[in-house]
Design an enzyme around this catalytic site. Structure first.
Site, PDB file in Angstrom:
ATOM      1  N   ASP A  66      -5.248  -0.287   2.215  1.00  0.00           N
ATOM      2  CA  ASP A  66      -5.777  -0.998   3.455  1.00  0.00           C
ATOM      3  C   ASP A  66      -6.973   0.159   3.898  1.00  0.00           C
ATOM      4  OD1 ASP A  66      -4.578  -3.489   5.628  1.00  0.00           O
ATOM      5  OD2 ASP A  66      -6.008  -1.746   6.423  1.00  0.00           O
ATOM      6  N   ILE A  67      -7.855  -0.384   4.168  1.00  0.00           N
ATOM      7  CA  ILE A  67      -8.721   0.777   5.044  1.00  0.00           C
ATOM      8  C   ILE A  67      -8.453   0.941   6.474  1.00  0.00           C
ATOM      9  CG2 ILE A  67     -10.747   0.732   3.335  1.00  0.00           C
ATOM     10  CD1 ILE A  67     -12.208  -1.438   5.356  1.00  0.00           C
ATOM     11  N   GLN A 118      -3.673 -13.878  10.710  1.00  0.00           N
ATOM     12  CA  GLN A 118      -4.304 -13.552   9.372  1.00  0.00           C
ATOM     13  C   GLN A 118      -6.152 -13.510   9.805  1.00  0.00           C
ATOM     14  OE1 GLN A 118      -3.921 -16.680   6.456  1.00  0.00           O
ATOM     15  NE2 GLN A 118      -4.618 -15.104   4.891  1.00  0.00           N
ATOM     16  N   GLU A 119      -6.488 -12.321   9.218  1.00  0.00           N
ATOM     17  CA  GLU A 119      -8.096 -12.138   9.566  1.00  0.00           C
ATOM     18  C   GLU A 119      -8.673 -12.276   8.083  1.00  0.00           C
ATOM     19  OE1 GLU A 119      -8.091  -8.289  11.407  1.00  0.00           O
ATOM     20  OE2 GLU A 119      -7.325  -9.149  13.131  1.00  0.00           O
ATOM     21  N   HIS A 143      -2.400 -12.110   1.138  1.00  0.00           N
ATOM     22  CA  HIS A 143      -1.965 -10.628   0.864  1.00  0.00           C
ATOM     23  C   HIS A 143      -0.921 -10.261   1.611  1.00  0.00           C
ATOM     24  CE1 HIS A 143      -4.773 -10.820   4.429  1.00  0.00           C
ATOM     25  NE2 HIS A 143      -3.949  -9.862   4.784  1.00  0.00           N
ATOM     26  N   PHE A 144      -0.026  -9.408   0.953  1.00  0.00           N
ATOM     27  CA  PHE A 144       0.958  -8.981   1.529  1.00  0.00           C
ATOM     28  C   PHE A 144       0.623  -7.379   1.993  1.00  0.00           C
ATOM     29  CE2 PHE A 144       4.863 -11.405   1.404  1.00  0.00           C
ATOM     30  CZ  PHE A 144       4.380 -12.565   0.869  1.00  0.00           C
ATOM     31  N   HIS A 145       1.009  -6.775   3.140  1.00  0.00           N
ATOM     32  CA  HIS A 145       1.004  -5.444   3.537  1.00  0.00           C
ATOM     33  C   HIS A 145       2.378  -4.758   3.364  1.00  0.00           C
ATOM     34  CE1 HIS A 145      -2.311  -6.010   6.643  1.00  0.00           C
ATOM     35  NE2 HIS A 145      -1.677  -7.539   6.559  1.00  0.00           N
TER      36      HIS A 145
END
Ligand code: AMP
Length: 141
Positions: free
Chosen positions: A36-37, A99-100, A105-107
């Site tokens: 993740d950035i 959600q963005e 996706h899972f973090h």
């Protein structure tokens, strides 16, 4: 309520097509894992299916199963890489659910005793992220 259609131009679809860069950690036939950035913890990474779906609400059982299998692989890897005592998983569904980016996706967030998650939205130093990605890849063996 009907969910909006999958947008093939979302940023994670572009990452999967190689149109924008990512720090790749792992992939198999069905899933892709990358940094993740805007990490909320050192080693914060994401796992996505290679096939399109917006989130848990429209994902197939097969997509969910494949993603969770890789989530487990990555959870072990980030714990090992960062000497973490646990991991927090986060997953958001639709804008109202937080959600963005509208590709499932899972973090995965490695956690240490007494260390809070950092606030969202702060871009990482790319050199640091690159080094942390190498650390995680090494832990994957
Ligand atoms: P959310 O949809 O709320 O789970 O948030 C999207 C997540 O994707 C955030 O944690 C962002 O930091 C992350 N993100 C956005 N763009 C990128 C990118 N190009 N590469 C990696 N992570 C990204």
């Amino acid at each position: 309520m009907t969910a909006p259609a999958y947008d093939p131009d979302n940023i994670f679809a572009k990452i999967l097509r190689g149109e924008i860069p990512s720090f790749k950690l792992y992939e198999d036939a069905d899933t892709y894992a990358f940094m993740d950035i805007m990490p909320r913890a050192d080693g914060h990474c994401l796992v996505i299916p290679k096939t399109p779906c917006r989130n848990v609400l429209d994902a197939s059982p097969e997509q969910l199963a494949a993603v969770m299998k890789t989530v487990q692989v990555m959870a072990h890897a980030v714990m090992k890489a960062f000497g973490a005592g646990g991991v927090t998983l986060q997953q958001f569904n639709e804008a109202v659910g937080g959600q963005e980016v509208f590709h499932l996706h899972f973090h995965i967030l490695p956690r240490h005793e007494g260390v809070a998650l950092r606030p969202p939205g702060k871009m990482a130093d790319m050199e640091v992220l690159k080094a942390q990605a190498e650390q995680i890849r090494a832990a994957l063996g």
